[in-house]
Motif scaffolding. Structure first.
Motif, PDB file in Angstrom:
ATOM      1  N   LEU A   6       0.840  -1.191   0.000  1.00  0.00           N
ATOM      2  CA  LEU A   6       0.000   0.000   0.000  1.00  0.00           C
ATOM      3  C   LEU A   6       0.876   1.243   0.000  1.00  0.00           C
ATOM      4  CD1 LEU A   6      -2.739  -0.944   2.633  1.00  0.00           C
ATOM      5  CD2 LEU A   6      -3.027  -0.810   0.158  1.00  0.00           C
ATOM      6  N   PRO A   7       0.437   2.336  -0.632  1.00  0.00           N
ATOM      7  CA  PRO A   7       1.221   3.571  -0.592  1.00  0.00           C
ATOM      8  C   PRO A   7       1.303   4.124   0.816  1.00  0.00           C
ATOM      9  CG  PRO A   7      -0.943   3.948  -1.575  1.00  0.00           C
ATOM     10  CD  PRO A   7      -0.787   2.458  -1.429  1.00  0.00           C
ATOM     11  N   LEU A   8       2.291   4.982   1.020  1.00  0.00           N
ATOM     12  CA  LEU A   8       2.523   5.527   2.366  1.00  0.00           C
ATOM     13  C   LEU A   8       1.296   6.254   2.897  1.00  0.00           C
ATOM     14  CD1 LEU A   8       4.456   6.138   4.698  1.00  0.00           C
ATOM     15  CD2 LEU A   8       5.244   8.146   3.419  1.00  0.00           C
ATOM     16  N   LEU A   9       0.608   7.004   2.034  1.00  0.00           N
ATOM     17  CA  LEU A   9      -0.577   7.728   2.487  1.00  0.00           C
ATOM     18  C   LEU A   9      -1.620   6.774   3.064  1.00  0.00           C
ATOM     19  CD1 LEU A   9      -2.365  10.187   2.790  1.00  0.00           C
ATOM     20  CD2 LEU A   9      -3.007   9.966   0.379  1.00  0.00           C
ATOM     21  N   ALA A  10      -1.814   5.607   2.422  1.00  0.00           N
ATOM     22  CA  ALA A  10      -2.788   4.633   2.925  1.00  0.00           C
ATOM     23  C   ALA A  10      -2.388   4.143   4.313  1.00  0.00           C
ATOM     24  CB  ALA A  10      -2.897   3.460   1.952  1.00  0.00           C
ATOM     25  N   TRP A  11      -1.097   3.866   4.501  1.00  0.00           N
ATOM     26  CA  TRP A  11      -0.641   3.423   5.822  1.00  0.00           C
ATOM     27  C   TRP A  11      -0.837   4.514   6.868  1.00  0.00           C
ATOM     28  CZ3 TRP A  11      -0.226  -1.339   7.043  1.00  0.00           C
ATOM     29  CH2 TRP A  11       0.211  -2.301   6.126  1.00  0.00           C
ATOM     30  N   PRO A 336      14.667  14.951  -1.042  1.00  0.00           N
ATOM     31  CA  PRO A 336      14.823  13.861  -2.006  1.00  0.00           C
ATOM     32  C   PRO A 336      13.491  13.490  -2.624  1.00  0.00           C
ATOM     33  CG  PRO A 336      14.839  12.980   0.215  1.00  0.00           C
ATOM     34  CD  PRO A 336      14.765  14.492   0.341  1.00  0.00           C
ATOM     35  N   GLY A 337      13.530  12.727  -3.700  1.00  0.00           N
ATOM     36  CA  GLY A 337      12.322  12.363  -4.427  1.00  0.00           C
ATOM     37  C   GLY A 337      11.588  11.193  -3.835  1.00  0.00           C
ATOM     38  N   VAL A 338      11.380  11.192  -2.519  1.00  0.00           N
ATOM     39  CA  VAL A 338      10.606  10.133  -1.867  1.00  0.00           C
ATOM     40  C   VAL A 338       9.489  10.794  -1.074  1.00  0.00           C
ATOM     41  CG1 VAL A 338      12.525   8.520  -1.720  1.00  0.00           C
ATOM     42  CG2 VAL A 338      12.152  10.126   0.143  1.00  0.00           C
ATOM     43  N   PRO A 339       8.332  10.138  -0.930  1.00  0.00           N
ATOM     44  CA  PRO A 339       7.257  10.709  -0.126  1.00  0.00           C
ATOM     45  C   PRO A 339       7.730  11.000   1.293  1.00  0.00           C
ATOM     46  CG  PRO A 339       6.461   8.849  -1.404  1.00  0.00           C
ATOM     47  CD  PRO A 339       7.950   8.869  -1.585  1.00  0.00           C
ATOM     48  N   GLY A 340       7.454  12.192   1.774  1.00  0.00           N
ATOM     49  CA  GLY A 340       7.875  12.572   3.118  1.00  0.00           C
ATOM     50  C   GLY A 340       9.285  13.125   3.181  1.00  0.00           C
ATOM     51  N   GLY A 341      10.002  13.166   2.048  1.00  0.00           N
ATOM     52  CA  GLY A 341      11.376  13.632   2.063  1.00  0.00           C
ATOM     53  C   GLY A 341      11.504  15.098   2.434  1.00  0.00           C
ATOM     54  N   ALA A 342      10.627  15.943   1.914  1.00  0.00           N
ATOM     55  CA  ALA A 342      10.712  17.380   2.190  1.00  0.00           C
ATOM     56  C   ALA A 342      10.485  17.676   3.667  1.00  0.00           C
ATOM     57  CB  ALA A 342       9.695  18.132   1.339  1.00  0.00           C
ATOM     58  N   ILE A 343       9.526  17.019   4.277  1.00  0.00           N
ATOM     59  CA  ILE A 343       9.254  17.280   5.685  1.00  0.00           C
ATOM     60  C   ILE A 343      10.354  16.713   6.567  1.00  0.00           C
ATOM     61  CG2 ILE A 343       7.832  15.207   6.001  1.00  0.00           C
ATOM     62  CD1 ILE A 343       7.301  18.688   7.591  1.00  0.00           C
ATOM     63  N   ALA A 370      -0.417  13.575   4.070  1.00  0.00           N
ATOM     64  CA  ALA A 370      -1.807  13.502   3.623  1.00  0.00           C
ATOM     65  C   ALA A 370      -2.041  14.321   2.357  1.00  0.00           C
ATOM     66  CB  ALA A 370      -2.738  13.980   4.737  1.00  0.00           C
ATOM     67  N   LEU A 371      -1.279  15.416   2.189  1.00  0.00           N
ATOM     68  CA  LEU A 371      -1.421  16.266   1.000  1.00  0.00           C
ATOM     69  C   LEU A 371      -0.146  16.282   0.165  1.00  0.00           C
ATOM     70  CD1 LEU A 371      -3.388  19.400   2.279  1.00  0.00           C
ATOM     71  CD2 LEU A 371      -4.242  17.525   0.885  1.00  0.00           C
ATOM     72  N   ASP A 372       0.697  15.274   0.326  1.00  0.00           N
ATOM     73  CA  ASP A 372       1.996  15.273  -0.346  1.00  0.00           C
ATOM     74  C   ASP A 372       1.858  15.381  -1.861  1.00  0.00           C
ATOM     75  OD1 ASP A 372       4.728  15.164  -0.602  1.00  0.00           O
ATOM     76  OD2 ASP A 372       4.822  12.982  -0.603  1.00  0.00           O
ATOM     77  N   SER A 373       0.948  14.592  -2.444  1.00  0.00           N
ATOM     78  CA  SER A 373       0.840  14.573  -3.901  1.00  0.00           C
ATOM     79  C   SER A 373       0.335  15.906  -4.445  1.00  0.00           C
ATOM     80  CB  SER A 373      -0.087  13.437  -4.343  1.00  0.00           C
ATOM     81  OG  SER A 373      -1.368  13.569  -3.762  1.00  0.00           O
ATOM     82  N   PHE A 374      -0.539  16.591  -3.703  1.00  0.00           N
ATOM     83  CA  PHE A 374      -1.048  17.881  -4.172  1.00  0.00           C
ATOM     84  C   PHE A 374       0.047  18.949  -4.132  1.00  0.00           C
ATOM     85  CE2 PHE A 374      -4.947  15.687  -2.911  1.00  0.00           C
ATOM     86  CZ  PHE A 374      -5.726  15.894  -4.037  1.00  0.00           C
TER      87      PHE A 374
END
Length: 413
Positions: A6-11, A336-343, A370-374
């Motif tokens: 599952l994607p990180l957002l789902a988890w 970096p180019g991973v979800p949550g990398g900027a935060i 929760a809004l990473d993709s947007f």
């Protein structure tokens, strides 16, 4: 096995829901175990933040200074200005809308143990005298790491084929692996513990209700930022801003699915060229801005951090918050180019400049992802506006400028 993919957002959503449901009935012994995990993760994150700053910012600055002559500085300046202005807009809107909604939510009481739960032992950066604590101080503090990264990174822009640059790039690979393989996968359980503790203390639903407003405002602001960017770019380039924005739709939708500016570059290039930006300008601006132009991420972090400051009665004056925006605009070039990398890259500023603790940082992670993709979609779509401006300023001949600059460097003694 599919559920594990599952994607990180789902988890994150699963962790929040389970935390809310299990908090009121959680046995004390098990709740203490989850808070022990949170303490260990928080301690590891605190230790890792200076390493993340050095590992990501140093090569990012070093590589930024190599290449395309004066247009590199101009493009970087436009991207930075766009990111900072997005942050200032988010700050003003947050002060206006969030102050009556968020003030006095009472998260400060949670820091004092409002749920009655406590970790069995804790991992801390500095000793407090408790017999159940393990002291793990970071190798260097956050601001020292930031200054070190700037000094070394800027120095490396003047050195070619440097062994130190290669070492910095390889160290970045280690840090990206730490974020991708350790910190990000550990986030759902960490966020579960935070919301379980909130739920057990009776504050969870009040906090969530208030933060729904933040989510709606943050998403709306990303759209407003895009409209402003394309209005300005359209005026400079002499094109219809709404049509130019519509031509970037494929990049926006692709970024929603990938949550990565880097992964969206091929689609962004095709969308930018649809706005009659030359191949040379698109090939220069899009990959560069995928790293340095993060207006959507700036909007999210500003709105979420302002809301948390209001909830915890923290300082929200412009004089105290403006330096954070200016530093965040630089810090996020290391994302970096991973979800949550900027935060993860911004966590050091949240703790050192805004005084965030474990609960606040955990909420920032949950809200940001929760809004990473947007936010990513806003970043890459805004790159098209910068490409329009640079295409107008260079008359589409940036490639010739690059070649002339490189030729002069080779000829120079």
């Amino acid at each position: 096995m599919r559920i594990l993919r599952l994607p990180l957002l789902a988890w994150i959503l699963i962790a929040i829901v389970l935390g809310l449901l299990t908090g009121p009935v959680m046995p004390v012994w098990l709740g203490n175990a989850f808070l022990t995990y949170n303490s260990l993760f928080s301690g590891l994150l605190g230790f890792s933040v200076p390493l993340i700053i050095v590992g990501l910012v140093t090569p990012a600055i070093a590589e930024l200074g190599r290449g395309a002559g004066r247009w590199l500085g101009i493009t970087a300046g436009i991207a930075y200005a766009s990111t900072i202005l997005a942050g200032l807009l988010a700050y003003l809107v947050s002060r206006w809308i969030f102050t009556p909604v968020m003030s006095g939510a009472g998260l400060a009481s949670l820091e004092e143990g409002g749920s009655g739960l406590a970790p069995y032992f804790s991992l801390t950066a500095s000793p407090t005298g408790s017999p159940t604590e393990i002291v793990l101080p970071p190798a260097i503090d956050v601001m020292t790491a930031l200054v070190l990264a700037f000094v070394v990174g800027i120095g490396l822009t003047r050195i070619r084929c440097s062994v130190l640059l290669q070492a910095a790039v390889e160290f970045r690979g280690v840090i990206e692996m730490l974020i991708r393989s350790v910190i990000v996968p550990a986030l759902p359980l960490y966020i579960f513990g935070i919301f379980m503790d909130l739920s057990k203390s009776g504050e969870a639903y009040d906090v969530i209700g208030r933060f729904l407003v933040v989510v709606i405002v943050s998403f709306s602001l990303t759209l407003v930022v895009l409209l402003i960017q394309y209005t300005i770019a359209g005026a400079i380039a002499g094109v219809n801003p709404l049509r130019a924005l519509w031509n970037m739709r494929d990049a926006y939708v692709t970024a929603l699915g990938t949550s990565s500016s880097a992964a969206t570059i091929p689609v962004t290039l095709a969308s930018v060229k649809r706005n009659r930006v030359t191949h040379a300008v698109a090939g220069f601006v899009v990959p560069l801005c995928a790293t340095i132009h993060l207006s959507g991420s700036m909007v999210k972090i500003t709105c979420f951090s302002m809301a948390i400051l209001l909830v915890t009665d923290g300082p929200v004056s412009f004089a105290s918050y403006a330096p954070f925006i200016l530093m965040l605009g630089i810090m996020m070039i290391a994302a970096p180019g991973v979800p949550g990398g900027a935060i993860a890259a911004a966590a050091g500023l949240l703790t050192s400049m805004l005084g965030f603790g474990e609960v606040e940082v955990g909420l920032m992670f949950a809200l940001y992802i929760a809004l990473d993709s947007f936010g990513t979609a806003t970043n890459v779509t805004g790159d098209g506006a910068i490409a329009l401006v640079i295409n107008r300023l260079t008359r589409g001949r940036i490639g010739e400028d690059v070649e002339e600059t490189e030729d002069r460097e080779h000829v120079a003694p």
